[in-house]
Write an enzyme that holds these catalytic residues in place. Structure first.
Site, short mmCIF file in Angstrom:
data_model
loop_
_atom_site.label_atom_id
_atom_site.label_comp_id
_atom_site.label_asym_id
_atom_site.label_seq_id
_atom_site.Cartn_x
_atom_site.Cartn_y
_atom_site.Cartn_z
N HIS A 1 3.87 7.10 3.73
CA HIS A 1 4.79 5.96 3.63
C HIS A 1 4.37 5.03 2.51
CE1 HIS A 1 1.80 4.24 6.61
NE2 HIS A 1 1.98 3.13 5.91
N GLU B 1 7.45 0.99 5.23
CA GLU B 1 6.86 -0.05 6.07
C GLU B 1 7.10 -1.39 5.39
OE1 GLU B 1 2.61 0.42 6.58
OE2 GLU B 1 2.44 -1.35 7.87
N HIS C 1 0.82 -1.21 0.00
CA HIS C 1 0.00 0.00 0.00
C HIS C 1 0.86 1.26 0.00
CE1 HIS C 1 0.38 -0.83 4.44
NE2 HIS C 1 0.53 0.49 4.52
C1 LIG Z 1 -2.54 1.52 9.91
C2 LIG Z 1 -1.56 0.69 10.65
C3 LIG Z 1 -0.22 0.53 9.95
C4 LIG Z 1 -0.38 -0.40 8.76
O1 LIG Z 1 -0.66 -1.59 9.03
O2 LIG Z 1 -0.26 -0.03 7.60
C5 LIG Z 1 0.36 1.87 9.57
O3 LIG Z 1 0.67 2.20 8.49
S1 LIG Z 1 0.59 2.92 10.94
C6 LIG Z 1 1.28 4.39 10.23
C7 LIG Z 1 1.76 5.29 11.28
N1 LIG Z 1 2.90 4.75 11.99
C8 LIG Z 1 4.15 5.16 11.78
O4 LIG Z 1 4.41 6.05 10.98
C9 LIG Z 1 5.22 4.48 12.61
C10 LIG Z 1 6.60 4.87 12.21
N2 LIG Z 1 6.80 6.31 12.26
C11 LIG Z 1 7.56 6.90 13.22
O5 LIG Z 1 8.13 6.27 14.08
C12 LIG Z 1 7.64 8.41 13.15
O6 LIG Z 1 6.55 8.94 12.44
C13 LIG Z 1 8.96 8.88 12.46
C14 LIG Z 1 9.08 8.39 11.05
C15 LIG Z 1 10.17 8.46 13.31
C16 LIG Z 1 8.92 10.41 12.40
O7 LIG Z 1 8.75 10.91 13.68
P1 LIG Z 1 8.40 12.47 13.90
O8 LIG Z 1 8.49 12.71 15.38
O9 LIG Z 1 7.17 12.84 13.19
O10 LIG Z 1 9.43 13.28 13.12
P2 LIG Z 1 10.96 13.54 13.36
O11 LIG Z 1 11.13 14.94 13.71
O12 LIG Z 1 11.60 12.50 14.26
O13 LIG Z 1 11.44 13.30 11.87
C17 LIG Z 1 12.78 13.22 11.57
C18 LIG Z 1 12.92 13.61 10.11
O14 LIG Z 1 12.16 12.71 9.28
C19 LIG Z 1 11.20 13.44 8.49
N3 LIG Z 1 9.98 12.65 8.40
C20 LIG Z 1 9.12 12.38 9.39
N4 LIG Z 1 8.11 11.63 8.92
C21 LIG Z 1 8.35 11.45 7.60
C22 LIG Z 1 7.64 10.77 6.57
N5 LIG Z 1 6.47 10.13 6.83
N6 LIG Z 1 8.15 10.77 5.34
C23 LIG Z 1 9.32 11.41 5.05
N7 LIG Z 1 10.06 12.08 6.02
C24 LIG Z 1 9.55 12.10 7.25
C25 LIG Z 1 10.98 14.72 9.26
O15 LIG Z 1 10.52 15.72 8.40
C26 LIG Z 1 12.37 15.00 9.80
O16 LIG Z 1 13.16 15.56 8.77
P3 LIG Z 1 14.06 16.86 9.02
O17 LIG Z 1 13.10 17.96 9.33
O18 LIG Z 1 14.80 17.05 7.72
O19 LIG Z 1 14.98 16.51 10.16
CO LIG Z 2 0.77 1.42 6.47
#
Ligand SMILES: CC[C@@H](C(=O)O)C(=O)SCCNC(=O)CCNC(=O)[C@H](O)C(C)(C)COP(=O)(O)OP(=O)(O)OC[C@H]1O[C@@H](n2cnc3c(N)ncnc32)[C@H](O)[C@@H]1OP(=O)(O)O
Ligand SMILES: [Co+2]
Length: 134
Positions: free
Chosen positions: A79, A130, A7
């Site tokens: 994602h 993922e 997905h």
């Molecule tokens: C429905 C259930 C399940 C399924 O079965 O399909 C799912 O899909 S659940 C979906 C939701 N769950 C998750 O996303 C779990 C994993 N994600 C995480 O642990 C966090 O979201 C993360 C990825 C660690 C980000 O954490 P966050 O606190 O929002 O941000 P940070 O400040 O730590 O981010 C660091 C850096 O990464 C960039 N970033 C964040 N999210 C994304 C993204 N989705 N895609 C691309 N880049 C992302 C963020 O902008 C930061 O960048 P800089 O600003 O350049 O440092």
């Molecule tokens: Co998902």
């Protein structure tokens, strides 16, 4: 190691509006909203002939998508999910190669009832990945 695209997930600020748009404007089959408290999201599945779209909206105080939506208030692609045959073997290979596995590194059961893991977007060209064991 990775197989089919399971997905693409899109974080949305208004789940009802996004669901209606996919159903009525794009003419897709959409599910009812499904709360996933273990993942901090509510999800609507959009069924396509060759893959799925997950429409995601934050659920609870510590949603992992809250920061993403704060930075992208209109929503955006959050994602991609690739299928793997053996998620623990995939995890161990990725860790050995230096990729960051998110959370405690142990698979959780995802929205499709299968084990899932997430890989840090900074290790995959700015895209949160993922993995789902099928
Ligand atoms: C429905 C259930 C399940 C399924 O079965 O399909 C799912 O899909 S659940 C979906 C939701 N769950 C998750 O996303 C779990 C994993 N994600 C995480 O642990 C966090 O979201 C993360 C990825 C660690 C980000 O954490 P966050 O606190 O929002 O941000 P940070 O400040 O730590 O981010 C660091 C850096 O990464 C960039 N970033 C964040 N999210 C994304 C993204 N989705 N895609 C691309 N880049 C992302 C963020 O902008 C930061 O960048 P800089 O600003 O350049 O440092
Ligand atoms: Co998902």
């Amino acid at each position: 190691m990775i197989g089919r695209l399971n997905h693409v997930a899109i974080a949305v600020p208004d789940l009802e509006a996004a669901s209606a748009s996919y159903a009525n404007t794009l003419g897709a089959k959409v599910s009812a909203p499904q709360p996933e408290p273990d993942h901090g999201v509510t999800v609507v599945f959009v069924e396509l002939p060759n893959t799925k779209i997950e429409l995601l909206h934050p659920l609870g105080a510590d949603s992992p998508i809250a920061g993403f939506l704060a930075k992208n208030p209109a929503g955006g692609i959050h994602h991609v999910c690739y299928e793997v045959d053996d998620i623990l073997a995939a995890r161990d290979k990725l860790k050995a190669e230096g990729a960051r596995v998110l959370g405690d590194g142990e698979p959780k059961i995802g929205a499709h009832g299968k084990p899932v893991l997430f890989l840090h977007p900074k290790d995959f060209f700015g895209t949160l990945v993922e993995l789902e064991q099928v």
